[in-house]
Design an enzyme around this catalytic site. Structure first.
Site, PDB file in Angstrom:
ATOM      1  N   ASN A  20       3.788 -13.279   7.962  1.00 43.49           N
ATOM      2  CA  ASN A  20       3.919 -13.931   6.647  1.00 43.49           C
ATOM      3  C   ASN A  20       5.383 -14.071   6.258  1.00 43.49           C
ATOM      4  O   ASN A  20       5.781 -15.071   5.656  1.00 43.49           O
ATOM      5  CB  ASN A  20       3.131 -13.160   5.589  1.00 43.49           C
ATOM      6  CG  ASN A  20       1.658 -13.514   5.613  1.00 43.49           C
ATOM      7  OD1 ASN A  20       1.270 -14.595   5.184  1.00 43.49           O
ATOM      8  ND2 ASN A  20       0.843 -12.611   6.148  1.00 43.49           N
ATOM      9  N   ARG A  71       6.529   9.651  -4.582  1.00 45.38           N
ATOM     10  CA  ARG A  71       6.437   8.195  -4.608  1.00 45.38           C
ATOM     11  C   ARG A  71       7.409   7.588  -5.613  1.00 45.38           C
ATOM     12  O   ARG A  71       8.026   6.559  -5.363  1.00 45.38           O
ATOM     13  CB  ARG A  71       5.002   7.750  -4.930  1.00 45.38           C
ATOM     14  CG  ARG A  71       4.828   6.263  -4.770  1.00 45.38           C
ATOM     15  CD  ARG A  71       3.371   5.861  -4.788  1.00 45.38           C
ATOM     16  NE  ARG A  71       2.855   5.787  -6.138  1.00 45.38           N
ATOM     17  CZ  ARG A  71       1.632   5.359  -6.440  1.00 45.38           C
ATOM     18  NH1 ARG A  71       0.810   4.996  -5.480  1.00 45.38           N
ATOM     19  NH2 ARG A  71       1.225   5.308  -7.684  1.00 45.38           N
ATOM     20  N   ARG A  97       2.550   0.288   1.513  1.00 47.34           N
ATOM     21  CA  ARG A  97       2.669   1.385   0.550  1.00 47.34           C
ATOM     22  C   ARG A  97       2.150   0.912  -0.799  1.00 47.34           C
ATOM     23  O   ARG A  97       2.434  -0.230  -1.207  1.00 47.34           O
ATOM     24  CB  ARG A  97       4.130   1.851   0.371  1.00 47.34           C
ATOM     25  CG  ARG A  97       4.869   2.208   1.621  1.00 47.34           C
ATOM     26  CD  ARG A  97       4.233   3.313   2.422  1.00 47.34           C
ATOM     27  NE  ARG A  97       4.089   4.576   1.704  1.00 47.34           N
ATOM     28  CZ  ARG A  97       3.434   5.625   2.207  1.00 47.34           C
ATOM     29  NH1 ARG A  97       2.848   5.549   3.385  1.00 47.34           N
ATOM     30  NH2 ARG A  97       3.354   6.740   1.514  1.00 47.34           N
ATOM     31  N   HIS A 115      -3.331 -11.052   0.641  1.00 47.56           N
ATOM     32  CA  HIS A 115      -4.443 -10.194   1.078  1.00 47.56           C
ATOM     33  C   HIS A 115      -5.438 -11.029   1.887  1.00 47.56           C
ATOM     34  O   HIS A 115      -5.793 -12.138   1.470  1.00 47.56           O
ATOM     35  CB  HIS A 115      -5.127  -9.572  -0.145  1.00 47.56           C
ATOM     36  CG  HIS A 115      -6.222  -8.634   0.228  1.00 47.56           C
ATOM     37  ND1 HIS A 115      -5.985  -7.351   0.679  1.00 47.56           N
ATOM     38  CD2 HIS A 115      -7.565  -8.807   0.280  1.00 47.56           C
ATOM     39  CE1 HIS A 115      -7.133  -6.774   0.978  1.00 47.56           C
ATOM     40  NE2 HIS A 115      -8.109  -7.640   0.739  1.00 47.56           N
TER      41      HIS A 115
HETATM   42  C1  GRF Z   1      -1.683  -9.798   6.598  1.00 49.29           C
HETATM   43  O1  GRF Z   1      -2.996  -9.987   7.061  1.00 49.29           O
HETATM   44  C2  GRF Z   1      -1.683  -9.644   5.106  1.00 49.29           C
HETATM   45  O2  GRF Z   1      -2.691 -10.375   4.484  1.00 49.29           O
HETATM   46  C3  GRF Z   1      -1.936  -8.175   4.926  1.00 49.29           C
HETATM   47  O3  GRF Z   1      -1.238  -7.557   5.974  1.00 49.29           O
HETATM   48  C4  GRF Z   1      -1.104  -8.473   7.048  1.00 49.29           C
HETATM   49  C5  GRF Z   1       0.360  -8.573   7.338  1.00 49.29           C
HETATM   50  O4  GRF Z   1       0.610  -9.365   8.465  1.00 49.29           O
HETATM   51  N1  GRF Z   1      -1.515  -7.734   3.621  1.00 49.29           N
HETATM   52  P1  GRF Z   1       2.087  -9.845   8.784  1.00 49.29           P
HETATM   53  O5  GRF Z   1       2.948  -8.584   8.897  1.00 49.29           O
HETATM   54  O6  GRF Z   1       2.520 -10.737   7.673  1.00 49.29           O
HETATM   55  O7  GRF Z   1       1.969 -10.549  10.103  1.00 49.29           O
END
Ligand code: GRF
Length: 207
Positions: A20, A71, A97, A115
């Site tokens: 991402n 935390r 986290r 997500h």
């Molecule tokens: C993705 O599936 C995102 O939705 C979730 O963790 C994963 C991260 O993947 N929160 P990347 O590190 O972006 O490849």
């Protein structure tokens, strides 16, 4: 790729592979974010995504949660790093986290998360696996503002994908990931446009 002029600065927080993050870097190159990625922060020194940031010439920082007994202290360190980089928006991209009030109060309505499910279904880890196991026929991805409730903040963008009979959790997750990469950049642009309000728990774009 540093913020230019009044371009809002974006920080991307990662823990892992960073696909991402790469999608956001690609959108930034095309000037599609409404801001620029100023900093990538990982809580894990070995996160493969850090290499993606370096390859793009983006500054990186590691704030290792294991260095902090509590935390709140970890979150204060994160806030200090992000404030020093003068970022307006924080994008969690596979950041593993939980963030509490010490962090969230420093960036009100300015933290996004991606997500791999159609929230509010299947919050928590392994959203795609959960959807596959449950047997839903439509799965998807969600970008939402982050609140203290796990995966529970106002929804900015969602995209649906079909679940095929011959899917495995892995093939379904891969189909969802394609949509994640598309909607995350769109959601960043939505938020940085400033043309939105929160009505109850609804994120509403202003026309
Ligand atoms: C993705 O599936 C995102 O939705 C979730 O963790 C994963 C991260 O993947 N929160 P990347 O590190 O972006 O490849």
């Amino acid at each position: 790729m540093t913020p230019s002029g009044s371009d809002p600065g974006i920080a991307v927080l990662i823990s892992g592979r960073g696909s991402n993050l790469q999608a956001l870097i690609d959108a930034d190159r095309l000037r599609q974010l409404g801001g620029s990625i100023a900093l990538v922060v990982s809580n894990r020194p070995d996160a493969p995504g850090l290499t993606k940031a370096q390859d793009a010439g983006i500054p990186i920082r590691v704030v290792n949660h294991t260095d902090y007994a509590e935390r709140a202290a970890f979150e204060r360190a994160l806030v200090d790093v992000l404030r020093a980089a003068d970022v307006s928006l924080v994008c969690l991209a596979g950041f593993m986290r939980l963030l509490g009030p010490t962090f969230l109060d420093a960036f009100p309505n300015a933290v996004l998360n991606i997500h791999p499910s159609l929230l509010p279904a299947f919050p928590g880890t392994n959203g795609a696996q959960q959807a596959w196991t449950y047997g839903v026929k439509v799965a998807g991805a969600t970008v939402h503002l982050v609140t203290a409730e796990l995966d529970g903040g106002p929804i900015v963008r969602q995209a649906a994908v079909p679940v095929h009979d011959d899917d495995t959790p892995e093939t379904l997750a891969a189909r969802i990931l394609i949509e994640e990469h598309r909607i995350y950049a769109d959601a960043v642009r939505d938020v940085l446009s400033g043309a939105w309000t929160i009505d109850g728990r609804r994120f509403v774009r202003r026309r």
